[in-house]
Design a protein around this motif. Structure first.
Motif, mmCIF file in Angstrom:
data_model
loop_
_atom_site.group_PDB
_atom_site.id
_atom_site.type_symbol
_atom_site.label_atom_id
_atom_site.label_comp_id
_atom_site.label_asym_id
_atom_site.label_seq_id
_atom_site.Cartn_x
_atom_site.Cartn_y
_atom_site.Cartn_z
ATOM 1 N N SER A 1 2.440 -6.551 3.444
ATOM 2 C CA SER A 1 2.317 -5.165 3.892
ATOM 3 C C SER A 1 2.526 -4.197 2.730
ATOM 4 O O SER A 1 3.380 -4.415 1.869
ATOM 5 C CB SER A 1 3.297 -4.862 5.031
ATOM 6 O OG SER A 1 4.458 -4.227 4.583
ATOM 7 N N THR A 2 1.744 -3.144 2.729
ATOM 8 C CA THR A 2 1.861 -2.105 1.694
ATOM 9 C C THR A 2 3.230 -1.443 1.748
ATOM 10 O O THR A 2 3.824 -1.147 0.714
ATOM 11 C CB THR A 2 0.751 -1.046 1.892
ATOM 12 O OG1 THR A 2 -0.503 -1.707 1.833
ATOM 13 C CG2 THR A 2 0.806 0.027 0.826
ATOM 14 N N GLU A 3 3.737 -1.223 2.964
ATOM 15 C CA GLU A 3 5.050 -0.596 3.122
ATOM 16 C C GLU A 3 6.136 -1.441 2.456
ATOM 17 O O GLU A 3 7.035 -0.911 1.803
ATOM 18 C CB GLU A 3 5.381 -0.389 4.612
ATOM 19 C CG GLU A 3 4.520 0.642 5.289
ATOM 20 C CD GLU A 3 3.183 0.088 5.804
ATOM 21 O OE1 GLU A 3 2.801 -1.057 5.451
ATOM 22 O OE2 GLU A 3 2.508 0.819 6.548
ATOM 23 N N ASN B 1 5.904 -1.269 -1.339
ATOM 24 C CA ASN B 1 6.492 -0.010 -1.807
ATOM 25 C C ASN B 1 8.011 -0.056 -1.765
ATOM 26 O O ASN B 1 8.681 0.423 -2.691
ATOM 27 C CB ASN B 1 5.972 1.170 -0.981
ATOM 28 C CG ASN B 1 4.495 1.422 -1.204
ATOM 29 O OD1 ASN B 1 3.913 1.000 -2.198
ATOM 30 N ND2 ASN B 1 3.876 2.113 -0.259
ATOM 31 N N CYS C 1 13.266 2.868 5.792
ATOM 32 C CA CYS C 1 11.963 2.232 5.991
ATOM 33 C C CYS C 1 11.924 1.664 7.401
ATOM 34 O O CYS C 1 12.249 0.506 7.618
ATOM 35 C CB CYS C 1 11.744 1.132 4.951
ATOM 36 S SG CYS C 1 10.079 0.473 4.987
ATOM 37 N N ALA D 1 9.137 2.118 9.406
ATOM 38 C CA ALA D 1 7.743 2.045 9.847
ATOM 39 C C ALA D 1 7.460 0.668 10.430
ATOM 40 O O ALA D 1 7.801 -0.350 9.849
ATOM 41 C CB ALA D 1 6.803 2.314 8.680
ATOM 42 N N VAL E 1 5.000 -2.109 11.028
ATOM 43 C CA VAL E 1 3.776 -2.558 10.378
ATOM 44 C C VAL E 1 2.965 -3.363 11.387
ATOM 45 O O VAL E 1 3.500 -4.213 12.094
ATOM 46 C CB VAL E 1 4.112 -3.427 9.137
ATOM 47 C CG1 VAL E 1 2.857 -4.010 8.528
ATOM 48 C CG2 VAL E 1 4.879 -2.600 8.128
ATOM 49 N N TYR F 1 13.816 -2.268 7.727
ATOM 50 C CA TYR F 1 12.431 -2.747 7.750
ATOM 51 C C TYR F 1 12.324 -3.961 8.673
ATOM 52 O O TYR F 1 11.428 -4.048 9.520
ATOM 53 C CB TYR F 1 11.945 -3.108 6.343
ATOM 54 C CG TYR F 1 10.519 -3.608 6.343
ATOM 55 C CD1 TYR F 1 9.453 -2.722 6.193
ATOM 56 C CD2 TYR F 1 10.225 -4.954 6.520
ATOM 57 C CE1 TYR F 1 8.142 -3.175 6.231
ATOM 58 C CE2 TYR F 1 8.924 -5.420 6.557
ATOM 59 C CZ TYR F 1 7.884 -4.522 6.401
ATOM 60 O OH TYR F 1 6.588 -4.977 6.449
#
Length: 152
Positions: free
Chosen positions: A34-36, A39, A77, A79, A81, A144
């Motif tokens: 995942s891009t998240e 990052n 974080c 989010a 995904v 996350y």
């Protein structure tokens, strides 16, 4: 600052731990699906690089002043995904997070032990500051994982 043998040994151990964290987060950012998460790992890696610089400064006898503005400016974080039924990607990212969280727990524990062994209050303060940031890294990873169903 003159360090006794035990203090210098602890500093060398902390330096190795920070180097390992940097290597892990570099690899994990490359391996994350995942891009998240990529990052997040890159963000934590840059903090670990700052920690390494601080430890190297201390080893060289200069203790940087630690101020509150150097604290965690990271946004949680949380989010969620969408792994789009990519079970392999989900399992990969879950593994990376679990290992990173275990690493943060270990490194934070090393700082905790070290803090009690230093006689210089400025060094203790600097190590305490780094330990707090390591705990914040763990919280970011946990958040996350929790928001993506990876933490049971």
């Amino acid at each position: 600052i003159m360090f006794n043998q035990k203090e210098m040994s602890l500093l060398q151990d902390l330096k190795k731990s920070e180097q390992l964290c940097i290597e892990k987060y570099t690899q994990y950012a490359d391996k994350a699906c995942s891009t998240e998460l990529k990052n997040l790992f890159n963000e934590i890696k840059s903090k670990e690089q700052q920690h390494l610089q601080t430890i190297e400064q201390i080893i060289n006898g200069a203790v940087p002043a630690m101020n509150a503005s150097q604290g965690n400016s990271s946004q949680p974080c949380t989010a969620t995904v969408n792994y789009n039924n990519d079970q392999q990607g989900y399992q990969n990212d879950s593994y990376l997070c679990s290992d990173a969280l275990a690493t943060e727990k270990h490194v934070s524990s090393d700082y905790n032990t070290s803090i009690f062994e230093f006689k210089d209050p400025a060094v203790r303060n600097a190590l305490n500051h780094i330990q707090k940031e390591e705990q914040e890294h763990g919280e970011l990873i946990y958040n996350y994982m929790a928001s993506n169903g990876m933490y049971n």
